[in-house]
Design an enzyme around this catalytic site. Sequence first.
Site, mmCIF file in Angstrom:
data_model
loop_
_atom_site.group_PDB
_atom_site.id
_atom_site.type_symbol
_atom_site.label_atom_id
_atom_site.label_comp_id
_atom_site.label_asym_id
_atom_site.label_seq_id
_atom_site.Cartn_x
_atom_site.Cartn_y
_atom_site.Cartn_z
ATOM 1 N N HIS A 145 0.793 -1.152 -0.040
ATOM 2 C CA HIS A 145 0.086 0.108 -0.019
ATOM 3 C C HIS A 145 1.030 1.216 0.094
ATOM 4 O O HIS A 145 2.017 1.357 0.582
ATOM 5 C CB HIS A 145 -1.060 -0.201 1.340
ATOM 6 C CG HIS A 145 -1.799 -0.988 1.495
ATOM 7 N ND1 HIS A 145 -2.384 -1.600 2.333
ATOM 8 C CD2 HIS A 145 -2.846 -1.207 0.579
ATOM 9 C CE1 HIS A 145 -3.170 -2.466 2.239
ATOM 10 N NE2 HIS A 145 -3.708 -2.192 0.950
ATOM 11 N N CYS A 173 -2.699 0.430 9.962
ATOM 12 C CA CYS A 173 -3.830 -0.565 9.381
ATOM 13 C C CYS A 173 -4.849 -0.834 10.457
ATOM 14 O O CYS A 173 -6.037 -1.192 10.161
ATOM 15 C CB CYS A 173 -3.243 -1.813 9.000
ATOM 16 S SG CYS A 173 -1.544 -1.753 8.245
#
Length: 273
Positions: A178, A266
């Site tokens: 990501h 996250c």
Amino acid sequence: MLLSAFLRGGAPLIKAGAGLIAITRPVSPSVNQCQLTHLQPNPINFEMATYQHEEYVSRLQSLGLNVISLPIEPELPDSVFVEDCAVVFNECAIITRPGADSRKPEVPSVAKALQSHRHLFFIEEPGTLDGGDVIVAGKNVYVGLSGRSNQEAIDQIQNYLELYGYTVHGVKITECLHLKSAATLIGPSTFLVNPQWIDASQFGQSKIITVHPDEPNAANAIWIADNLLVFPSAYPLTAEKLKHLGYLIAEVPADELAKAEGAVTCCSLIFKE
Ligand code: CIR
């Protein structure tokens, strides 16, 4: 903002998270079936992952954040990584459509939790977006063109956010899952970056701080407020560099969920109350 000083682990920190909500969710007992892109399977100790996650949650609470813990999702291996299900702005929230099919069922419960806090917009097919690909820096929104997030999603985000004066930028990354694996915002216009995975000139005139070259995964930090960071304890060389630059660091153990390609951002969705 409440700035009551307190001591923990010998380091002076500030209760700078007052007025912030953090949505979290416990680790799923099926976490060993998680998605893996850049790592080989390495058994995750569920009890250890849960312990480390509880430490993370209690650290957020001790920094003054109001933590809302969603019910556990035993059948959804990656459901602890709530960041990927939404992107929360001061004015609204965008509910994502995760790039991995196994992760799409994680979204409705996060949307439900957010609906009383923000007006919701939804990423629609063929758009795919993981929240881990989005960095909001003032009125600039950077979206990683990763294996999970696509141009269709970027177009939809631009469309939703134009109303509020945001500009959305697609950002190229390489060799990582990501955008937030490669870079995170650690000041109003300061990015912590692993230059191996992103060309930081894509952040314009922003200030760039690089991770220690021996710690490629160290670019993922949570900037709470002022100069306070929640940072994984596994990256001491980068932590030392940040401390020298004047940052206060709340270190958290995160190595067990790192085997699931998760990092500190996250595991929460943090936004103003
Ligand atoms: C996945 O591949 O989707 C999970 N195993 C890890 C997601 C980590 N999320 C994040 O970086 N925002």
